[in-house]
Scaffold this motif. Structure first.
Motif, PDB file in Angstrom:
ATOM      1  N   TRP A 165       0.795  -1.209   0.000  1.00 39.24           N
ATOM      2  CA  TRP A 165       0.000   0.000   0.000  1.00 39.24           C
ATOM      3  C   TRP A 165       0.839   1.276   0.000  1.00 39.24           C
ATOM      4  CZ3 TRP A 165       0.039   3.461   4.184  1.00 39.24           C
ATOM      5  CH2 TRP A 165       0.616   2.995   5.372  1.00 39.24           C
ATOM      6  N   TRP A 166       0.193   2.356  -0.455  1.00 41.53           N
ATOM      7  CA  TRP A 166       0.785   3.686  -0.500  1.00 41.53           C
ATOM      8  C   TRP A 166      -0.235   4.673   0.056  1.00 41.53           C
ATOM      9  CZ3 TRP A 166       0.802  -0.031  -4.041  1.00 41.53           C
ATOM     10  CH2 TRP A 166       1.999  -0.423  -4.658  1.00 41.53           C
ATOM     11  N   ALA A 167       0.233   5.706   0.744  1.00 41.45           N
ATOM     12  CA  ALA A 167      -0.615   6.815   1.171  1.00 41.45           C
ATOM     13  C   ALA A 167      -0.124   8.045   0.411  1.00 41.45           C
ATOM     14  CB  ALA A 167      -0.526   7.032   2.673  1.00 41.45           C
ATOM     15  N   LEU A 168      -0.924   8.549  -0.538  1.00 40.79           N
ATOM     16  CA  LEU A 168      -0.484   9.618  -1.432  1.00 40.79           C
ATOM     17  C   LEU A 168      -1.473  10.780  -1.421  1.00 40.79           C
ATOM     18  CD1 LEU A 168       0.535   7.417  -4.519  1.00 40.79           C
ATOM     19  CD2 LEU A 168       2.027   8.267  -2.696  1.00 40.79           C
ATOM     20  N   GLU A 169      -0.947  11.958  -1.689  1.00 41.65           N
ATOM     21  CA  GLU A 169      -1.814  13.118  -1.834  1.00 41.65           C
ATOM     22  C   GLU A 169      -2.792  12.868  -2.986  1.00 41.65           C
ATOM     23  OE1 GLU A 169      -1.941  15.533   0.180  1.00 41.65           O
ATOM     24  OE2 GLU A 169      -0.035  15.387   1.273  1.00 41.65           O
ATOM     25  N   LYS A 170      -3.961  13.480  -2.879  1.00 41.15           N
ATOM     26  CA  LYS A 170      -4.993  13.238  -3.883  1.00 41.15           C
ATOM     27  C   LYS A 170      -4.564  13.684  -5.275  1.00 41.15           C
ATOM     28  CE  LYS A 170      -8.897  13.357  -0.665  1.00 41.15           C
ATOM     29  NZ  LYS A 170     -10.170  14.004  -0.301  1.00 41.15           N
ATOM     30  N   THR A 171      -3.640  14.644  -5.336  1.00 44.19           N
ATOM     31  CA  THR A 171      -3.192  15.150  -6.635  1.00 44.19           C
ATOM     32  C   THR A 171      -2.042  14.323  -7.208  1.00 44.19           C
ATOM     33  OG1 THR A 171      -1.712  16.692  -5.462  1.00 44.19           O
ATOM     34  CG2 THR A 171      -3.892  17.515  -6.106  1.00 44.19           C
ATOM     35  N   PRO A 178       2.230  -3.149  -8.563  1.00 43.27           N
ATOM     36  CA  PRO A 178       2.516  -3.455  -7.153  1.00 43.27           C
ATOM     37  C   PRO A 178       3.983  -3.366  -6.769  1.00 43.27           C
ATOM     38  CG  PRO A 178       1.983  -5.447  -8.370  1.00 43.27           C
ATOM     39  CD  PRO A 178       1.662  -4.297  -9.275  1.00 43.27           C
ATOM     40  N   ASN A 179       4.865  -3.219  -7.752  1.00 40.44           N
ATOM     41  CA  ASN A 179       6.298  -3.090  -7.454  1.00 40.44           C
ATOM     42  C   ASN A 179       6.766  -1.644  -7.466  1.00 40.44           C
ATOM     43  OD1 ASN A 179       6.767  -5.964  -7.318  1.00 40.44           O
ATOM     44  ND2 ASN A 179       6.589  -6.013  -9.540  1.00 40.44           N
ATOM     45  N   LYS A 180       5.846  -0.708  -7.605  1.00 40.84           N
ATOM     46  CA  LYS A 180       6.200   0.707  -7.609  1.00 40.84           C
ATOM     47  C   LYS A 180       6.870   1.076  -6.290  1.00 40.84           C
ATOM     48  CE  LYS A 180       5.640   4.528 -10.135  1.00 40.84           C
ATOM     49  NZ  LYS A 180       6.049   4.613 -11.552  1.00 40.84           N
ATOM     50  N   THR A 181       7.926   1.841  -6.353  1.00 45.90           N
ATOM     51  CA  THR A 181       8.690   2.167  -5.149  1.00 45.90           C
ATOM     52  C   THR A 181       7.841   2.930  -4.129  1.00 45.90           C
ATOM     53  OG1 THR A 181       9.484   4.206  -6.161  1.00 45.90           O
ATOM     54  CG2 THR A 181      10.856   2.236  -6.402  1.00 45.90           C
ATOM     55  N   GLY A 182       8.243   2.789  -2.870  1.00 45.55           N
ATOM     56  CA  GLY A 182       7.613   3.552  -1.801  1.00 45.55           C
ATOM     57  C   GLY A 182       6.476   2.857  -1.098  1.00 45.55           C
ATOM     58  N   TYR A 183       6.225   1.602  -1.411  1.00 46.19           N
ATOM     59  CA  TYR A 183       5.098   0.923  -0.784  1.00 46.19           C
ATOM     60  C   TYR A 183       5.444   0.419   0.619  1.00 46.19           C
ATOM     61  CZ  TYR A 183       7.320  -3.522  -2.160  1.00 46.19           C
ATOM     62  OH  TYR A 183       8.188  -4.570  -2.326  1.00 46.19           O
ATOM     63  N   ALA A 184       4.405   0.268   1.437  1.00 48.16           N
ATOM     64  CA  ALA A 184       4.509  -0.439   2.712  1.00 48.16           C
ATOM     65  C   ALA A 184       3.825  -1.791   2.495  1.00 48.16           C
ATOM     66  CB  ALA A 184       3.825   0.341   3.819  1.00 48.16           C
ATOM     67  N   GLU A 185       4.196  -2.753   3.318  1.00 47.39           N
ATOM     68  CA  GLU A 185       3.683  -4.102   3.086  1.00 47.39           C
ATOM     69  C   GLU A 185       3.072  -4.691   4.345  1.00 47.39           C
ATOM     70  OE1 GLU A 185       5.320  -7.476   0.253  1.00 47.39           O
ATOM     71  OE2 GLU A 185       6.440  -7.470   2.134  1.00 47.39           O
ATOM     72  N   TYR A 207      -3.876   3.601  -1.513  1.00 43.52           N
ATOM     73  CA  TYR A 207      -3.873   2.727  -2.684  1.00 43.52           C
ATOM     74  C   TYR A 207      -3.258   1.375  -2.292  1.00 43.52           C
ATOM     75  CZ  TYR A 207      -4.532   6.958  -5.559  1.00 43.52           C
ATOM     76  OH  TYR A 207      -5.013   8.116  -6.124  1.00 43.52           O
ATOM     77  N   CYS A 208      -3.768   0.306  -2.862  1.00 47.26           N
ATOM     78  CA  CYS A 208      -3.173  -0.989  -2.549  1.00 47.26           C
ATOM     79  C   CYS A 208      -3.409  -2.022  -3.650  1.00 47.26           C
ATOM     80  CB  CYS A 208      -3.685  -1.525  -1.217  1.00 47.26           C
ATOM     81  SG  CYS A 208      -5.417  -2.061  -1.229  1.00 47.26           S
ATOM     82  N   TYR A 209      -2.526  -2.999  -3.650  1.00 49.40           N
ATOM     83  CA  TYR A 209      -2.686  -4.224  -4.436  1.00 49.40           C
ATOM     84  C   TYR A 209      -2.647  -5.386  -3.446  1.00 49.40           C
ATOM     85  CZ  TYR A 209      -1.408  -1.568  -8.679  1.00 49.40           C
ATOM     86  OH  TYR A 209      -1.352  -0.677  -9.717  1.00 49.40           O
ATOM     87  N   VAL A 210      -3.399  -6.457  -3.724  1.00 52.13           N
ATOM     88  CA  VAL A 210      -3.491  -7.585  -2.790  1.00 52.13           C
ATOM     89  C   VAL A 210      -3.369  -8.898  -3.579  1.00 52.13           C
ATOM     90  CG1 VAL A 210      -4.847  -8.658  -0.944  1.00 52.13           C
ATOM     91  CG2 VAL A 210      -5.096  -6.198  -1.407  1.00 52.13           C
ATOM     92  N   ARG A 211      -2.756  -9.900  -2.959  1.00 52.69           N
ATOM     93  CA  ARG A 211      -2.696 -11.224  -3.575  1.00 52.69           C
ATOM     94  C   ARG A 211      -2.613 -12.304  -2.497  1.00 52.69           C
ATOM     95  NH1 ARG A 211       3.431 -11.829  -6.182  1.00 52.69           N
ATOM     96  NH2 ARG A 211       4.597 -11.532  -4.231  1.00 52.69           N
ATOM     97  N   TRP A 212      -2.895 -13.549  -2.897  1.00 53.22           N
ATOM     98  CA  TRP A 212      -2.634 -14.710  -2.040  1.00 53.22           C
ATOM     99  C   TRP A 212      -1.154 -15.051  -2.178  1.00 53.22           C
ATOM    100  CZ3 TRP A 212      -6.659 -15.210   0.851  1.00 53.22           C
ATOM    101  CH2 TRP A 212      -7.964 -15.153   0.356  1.00 53.22           C
ATOM    102  N   LYS A 213      -0.453 -15.154  -1.072  1.00 57.09           N
ATOM    103  CA  LYS A 213       0.971 -15.482  -1.081  1.00 57.09           C
ATOM    104  C   LYS A 213       1.173 -16.865  -0.476  1.00 57.09           C
ATOM    105  CE  LYS A 213       5.498 -13.808   0.547  1.00 57.09           C
ATOM    106  NZ  LYS A 213       6.120 -13.798  -0.784  1.00 57.09           N
TER     107      LYS A 213
END
Length: 233
Positions: A165-171, A178-185, A207-213
């Motif tokens: 997941w990412w926490a980003l400004e609305k703009t 899902p491999n974009k830099t800056g994510y938390a897991e 924003y987030c992406y989710v999968r079964w691992k």
């Protein structure tokens, strides 16, 4: 998947080597975790199999001494094999043969599946169905389901839920993969869990992406979901 119903050898020598290999693989470790534990086999069940195997080993060795054995030794060996084989069939079917967390390659090494068998579809080949909602205090409530017909969170045996997941400004532009830099897991063993997005991020987009691992074999990981989003409140 086609079935190799009679995977247990008939000849005593082949049967002995079959069990010996199976036990050896169960006792091997991957990343420091013993296989039978990583594959979620109950300790009592594995202990019972080990006890039957140890007893069988002794009687097999005795029965092989053709110059020193007697009829009783041969009969004892046959009875021990019957007991071990009966337990083994149930053990393999319940904890190894049809379990997705046991890698197919290991099933082949143990002689349970033939090398040319086409593997059956793994539950995790489809993405989880995910619902996001705010729980207040910048907490995001996450629910995952494996079946679109279900209404309650549901988990796949042998899997965790992986969420990036990412926490980003609305703009700000949203992450494109899902491999974009800056994510938390987050990695959860439960289908229903919460993510603390930090009070400093209130008002931003989550924003987030989710999968079964898969717990032991990454080739069984599911695809990621499409990008999901919610405003942090």
């Amino acid at each position: 998947m086609s079935r190799n119903e009679e995977y247990i050898p008939k000849r005593d020598d082949d049967f002995y080597n079959f069990i010996k290999t199976l036990i050896k693989i169960l006792l091997q470790s991957t990343e420091g975790i013993i296989n039978w534990q990583a594959w979620e086999i109950p300790e009592a069940k594995f202990k019972k199999l080990s006890e039957l195997w140890n007893e069988y080993q002794k009687l097999y060795d005795k029965a092989q001494e053709k110059k020193n054995r007697d009829a009783g030794d041969v009969d004892d060996h046959r009875e021990a094999r019957k007991a071990l084989e009966k337990y083994l069939r149930k053990f393999v079917n319940q904890y190894i043969r049809y379990e997705d967390q046991v890698p197919r390659g290991e099933k082949v090494r143990m002689g349970i599946l033939p090398k040319d068998e086409t593997p059956s579809p793994v539950h995790g080949t489809t993405s989880p169905l995910v619902k996001l909602k705010n729980d207040g205090g910048a907490i995001i409530d996450v629910e995952c389901r494996r079946d679109k017909d279900q209404t309650r969170p549901s988990m796949l045996k042998g899997y965790n839920v992986e969420l990036r997941w990412w926490a980003l400004e609305k703009t700000a532009p949203p992450p494109t993969n899902p491999n974009k830099t800056g994510y938390a897991e987050e990695l959860s063993s439960k289908a229903h869990f919460k993510v603390d997005a930090d009070m400093d991020n209130q008002g931003k987009k989550f924003y987030c992406y989710v999968r079964w691992k898969h717990k032991s074999d990454s080739k069984f990981n599911s695809p990621w979901t499409d990008l999901m989003q919610i405003t942090i409140s």
